[in-house]
Design a protein around this motif. Structure first.
Motif, PDB file in Angstrom:
ATOM      1  N   ILE A 193       0.843  -1.212   0.000  1.00 40.84           N
ATOM      2  CA  ILE A 193       0.000   0.000   0.000  1.00 40.84           C
ATOM      3  C   ILE A 193       0.868   1.249   0.000  1.00 40.84           C
ATOM      4  O   ILE A 193       0.617   2.229  -0.742  1.00 40.84           O
ATOM      5  N   ILE A 194       1.921   1.234   0.836  1.00 45.98           N
ATOM      6  CA  ILE A 194       2.814   2.406   0.885  1.00 45.98           C
ATOM      7  C   ILE A 194       3.508   2.611  -0.459  1.00 45.98           C
ATOM      8  O   ILE A 194       3.678   3.753  -0.941  1.00 45.98           O
ATOM      9  N   PHE A 195       3.896   1.517  -1.084  1.00 43.38           N
ATOM     10  CA  PHE A 195       4.572   1.632  -2.398  1.00 43.38           C
ATOM     11  C   PHE A 195       3.630   2.232  -3.447  1.00 43.38           C
ATOM     12  O   PHE A 195       4.026   3.088  -4.251  1.00 43.38           O
ATOM     13  N   LEU A 196       2.388   1.821  -3.458  1.00 40.98           N
ATOM     14  CA  LEU A 196       1.416   2.356  -4.407  1.00 40.98           C
ATOM     15  C   LEU A 196       1.141   3.825  -4.166  1.00 40.98           C
ATOM     16  O   LEU A 196       1.027   4.641  -5.120  1.00 40.98           O
ATOM     17  N   ILE A 197       1.040   4.217  -2.886  1.00 43.92           N
ATOM     18  CA  ILE A 197       0.800   5.633  -2.585  1.00 43.92           C
ATOM     19  C   ILE A 197       1.948   6.477  -3.047  1.00 43.92           C
ATOM     20  O   ILE A 197       1.771   7.589  -3.620  1.00 43.92           O
ATOM     21  N   LEU A 198       3.163   6.011  -2.847  1.00 41.80           N
ATOM     22  CA  LEU A 198       4.320   6.796  -3.282  1.00 41.80           C
ATOM     23  C   LEU A 198       4.372   6.906  -4.795  1.00 41.80           C
ATOM     24  O   LEU A 198       4.762   7.976  -5.344  1.00 41.80           O
ATOM     25  N   ASN A 199       3.967   5.865  -5.530  1.00 42.98           N
ATOM     26  CA  ASN A 199       3.969   5.945  -7.000  1.00 42.98           C
ATOM     27  C   ASN A 199       2.918   6.973  -7.495  1.00 42.98           C
ATOM     28  O   ASN A 199       3.163   7.694  -8.476  1.00 42.98           O
ATOM     29  N   ASP A 200       1.775   7.026  -6.851  1.00 42.07           N
ATOM     30  CA  ASP A 200       0.748   7.984  -7.253  1.00 42.07           C
ATOM     31  C   ASP A 200       1.190   9.422  -7.028  1.00 42.07           C
ATOM     32  O   ASP A 200       0.882  10.326  -7.803  1.00 42.07           O
ATOM     33  N   MET A 201       1.886   9.618  -5.947  1.00 41.96           N
ATOM     34  CA  MET A 201       2.390  10.986  -5.648  1.00 41.96           C
ATOM     35  C   MET A 201       3.441  11.395  -6.647  1.00 41.96           C
ATOM     36  O   MET A 201       3.533  12.584  -6.986  1.00 41.96           O
ATOM     37  N   VAL A 202       4.206  10.518  -7.119  1.00 38.06           N
ATOM     38  CA  VAL A 202       5.213  10.894  -8.082  1.00 38.06           C
ATOM     39  C   VAL A 202       4.548  11.172  -9.421  1.00 38.06           C
ATOM     40  O   VAL A 202       4.818  12.119 -10.116  1.00 38.06           O
TER      41      VAL A 202
END
Length: 202
Positions: A193-202
């Protein structure tokens, strides 16, 4: 050899109660603290009384003393009768009566009677002592066995308290594995989940 029965002023057939009673009475009478006028005589007499009581109050020592005492009395009686037989009668004296002629035989029979009675009593005392000793050993063995059994039972109870059954240990290990798997799975999900959130922010 001292005559302990004469010292305590009791017959040779006296029992332990009579021996104790005679000893206490004489000990009070001849105690050195109560005879200040003649302390040396009372002290010697008191020692004789104590010695006589010490021998006659102990069954084994009394049996040994009686054996020697009876033997010496019979031996002395035989010597007296032998001396009487060896003395030549005076011309004015009357010849020995048939009753006196039978005295040595009667003395010998009396000695044999005393000896057989003493040996019988000594055998009874020895047998009673052996029976009491065997009974005491049996009681000690029985008490030791009972104490050993109690200690073994107590040890088994303590081992049962501190040792878990094998099934419970296996169940605990299984539960631990399940909890570990659940924790690892939740960590993986959170990392995704944390990895997906960071990809969306980028």
């Amino acid at each position: 050899m001292k005559d302990y029965y004469q010292i305590l002023d009791i017959p040779s057939s006296a029992d332990i109660e009579a021996i104790k009673s005679a000893y206490y009475n004489l000990a009070k009478k001849f105690h050195p603290d109560k005879n200040t006028r003649n302390p040396y005589y009372s002290a010697d007499k008191f020692r004789e009384i104590q010695e006589a009581y010490r021998i006659l109050s102990n069954e084994q020592e009394k049996a040994t003393y009686d054996q020697h005492f009876i033997y010496l009395q019979a031996l002395q009686l035989r010597h007296l009768t032998r001396d009487r037989r060896n003395v030549k009668p005076h011309s004015k004296q009357q010849p020995p009566s048939p009753q006196s002629a039978e005295m040595p035989q009667t003395s010998a029979e009396r000695f044999d009677m005393f000896r057989s009675a003493f040996l019988k009593k000594q055998k009874e005392i020895h047998q009673q002592y052996q029976e009491e000793k065997a009974k005491e050993q049996q009681d000690q063995k029985k008490s030791f066995q009972e104490a050993f059994k109690r200690n073994q039972a107590k040890l088994r109870e303590e081992q049962a308290m501190y040792t878990k059954p094998v099934d419970e240990v296996a169940k605990a290990q299984k539960r631990g594995k399940q909890v570990t798997i659940i924790v690892v799975g939740m960590l993986v999900v959170w990392l995704v989940i944390i990895f997906l959130i960071l990809n969306d922010m980028v």
